[in-house]
Design an enzyme around this catalytic site. Sequence first.
Site, short mmCIF file in Angstrom:
data_model
loop_
_atom_site.label_atom_id
_atom_site.label_comp_id
_atom_site.label_asym_id
_atom_site.label_seq_id
_atom_site.Cartn_x
_atom_site.Cartn_y
_atom_site.Cartn_z
N CYS A 165 101.08 56.08 46.72
CA CYS A 165 100.00 57.04 46.60
C CYS A 165 100.46 58.18 45.69
CB CYS A 165 99.66 57.58 47.99
SG CYS A 165 98.17 58.53 47.99
N GLY B 190 122.64 54.49 50.30
CA GLY B 190 122.60 53.65 49.11
C GLY B 190 122.34 54.48 47.86
N THR B 191 121.49 55.48 47.98
CA THR B 191 121.15 56.32 46.83
C THR B 191 122.39 57.03 46.30
OG1 THR B 191 118.94 56.62 47.74
CG2 THR B 191 119.65 58.22 46.08
N THR C 29 134.37 65.34 55.00
CA THR C 29 134.81 64.65 56.22
C THR C 29 133.90 63.45 56.48
OG1 THR C 29 135.62 66.72 57.09
CG2 THR C 29 135.25 64.96 58.70
N1 PLP Z 1 118.31 50.44 46.53
C1 PLP Z 1 117.41 49.60 47.06
C2 PLP Z 1 117.16 48.27 46.42
C3 PLP Z 1 116.73 49.95 48.22
O1 PLP Z 1 115.83 49.13 48.75
C4 PLP Z 1 117.00 51.23 48.81
C5 PLP Z 1 116.25 51.66 50.00
O2 PLP Z 1 115.15 51.21 50.25
C6 PLP Z 1 117.96 52.05 48.20
C7 PLP Z 1 118.59 51.63 47.07
C8 PLP Z 1 118.29 53.39 48.77
O3 PLP Z 1 119.06 53.27 49.93
P1 PLP Z 1 119.17 54.52 50.94
O4 PLP Z 1 117.88 54.59 51.67
O5 PLP Z 1 120.32 54.19 51.83
O6 PLP Z 1 119.43 55.71 50.10
#
Ligand code: PLP
Length: 390
Positions: free
Chosen positions: A325, A71-72, A237
């Site tokens: 933390c 996701g990042t 890939t």
């Molecule tokens: N965006 C949101 C709202 C998330 O909750 C998360 C992960 O907790 C991410 C992005 C990041 O996803 P990833 O862990 O696949 O990089």
Amino acid sequence: MKIVYTDNNATTKVADEVIEEMLPYFGELYGNPSSMHTFGDKVDKKLKQARQRVADLINADPDEIVFTSCGTESDNSAIFSAINAFPEKKHIITSKVEHPAINKLYQHLQETKGYEVTFVPVDEKGLLDLDLLYDSMTDNTAIVSLMWANNETGVMFPIEDIAKKAGEKGILFHTDAVQAAGKISIDVKKCGVTMLSLSGHKIHAPKGVGVLYIKKGFKFSPYLIGGHQEKGRRGGTENTVSIIGLGKACELARENLSVMNTKVRELRDYLQKGILEAIPGSSVNGDLEQRLPNTLSIGFDAVEGESILLMLDRDGICASSGSACTSGSLEPSHVLMAMKVPFKSAHGSIRFSLSHYNTKEEMDIIITTLVPVIQTLRDMSPFWKDGKVI
Ligand code: PLP
């Protein structure tokens, strides 16, 4: 000891059906989908099926789907592509409660590239200040990026309305739908976002695979520059095994959407009611209506979230806290701080996030375990006396 897993917004169990789908591609079917031979083509065909399954979850076209590593990466690629598309525009918009994948990136762009950033505030329920958001959209805005649902509180933003407004003003709009996908129905054609991010490990696929939806017509510039994979939009890939797993997970998520909104919602509401009734000085964080069906963020007056977590962990209950933390001091998270959750409960906030694998018996275990845990901690707390906060 039986594990009661209620930390599904952190990560989810890989579904058995997903593992089964992936196994052959770990073993005998190891071809490269870009190869010209039939052996590689077998994997390519499976990749196409996965792309279709992912597209079906959000009503996209398969060629609008780009596979990423998480996701990042999807979030970062979307923002970098937007600012590359409009190098003359130096203003970007997001909210104060985003995940670090957006939040930290925006701070980075502000500090190192001179971008003017509007971090739109939220109210005490975690709902966005829409007037401020709309007023801040100008001709100089390169992109608006807002999460569909918050990872800590589950509070949802009205993404369809915001996307429409951004569209009317000719501004690109990205949504981080990492927590929303698989929990609510998403239709990219209806909501009109330019880009949308997903992550596999939040929907019972493995870790290390994500998706960026890119609306047809947007001139996307790749973040990872390399080979011709993903139609030149992401070199490297493909993580074929995980993508195949993600495809299956998306198919299951689509089938399970109604379960999420019936069984899982009922379990969450049962847990919420049980805790509020059994433990005085407890309160839910976030709007009760505009909220994901699986998420409960709840604050307990006069106790530390980390202490609660450790004691629950002793009994096999996995949840998470709303604190981070930082340099030796326990601060409430930026989300709870942005919502101005009172100090007395922000420090003692716990997030329970459920999946369809949870049961009513598990909710009862949590409630009966939590009551003495909170009592014990309050007996030691300098902020609790005679049944109330002092
Ligand atoms: N965006 C949101 C709202 C998330 O909750 C998360 C992960 O907790 C991410 C992005 C990041 O996803 P990833 O862990 O696949 O990089």
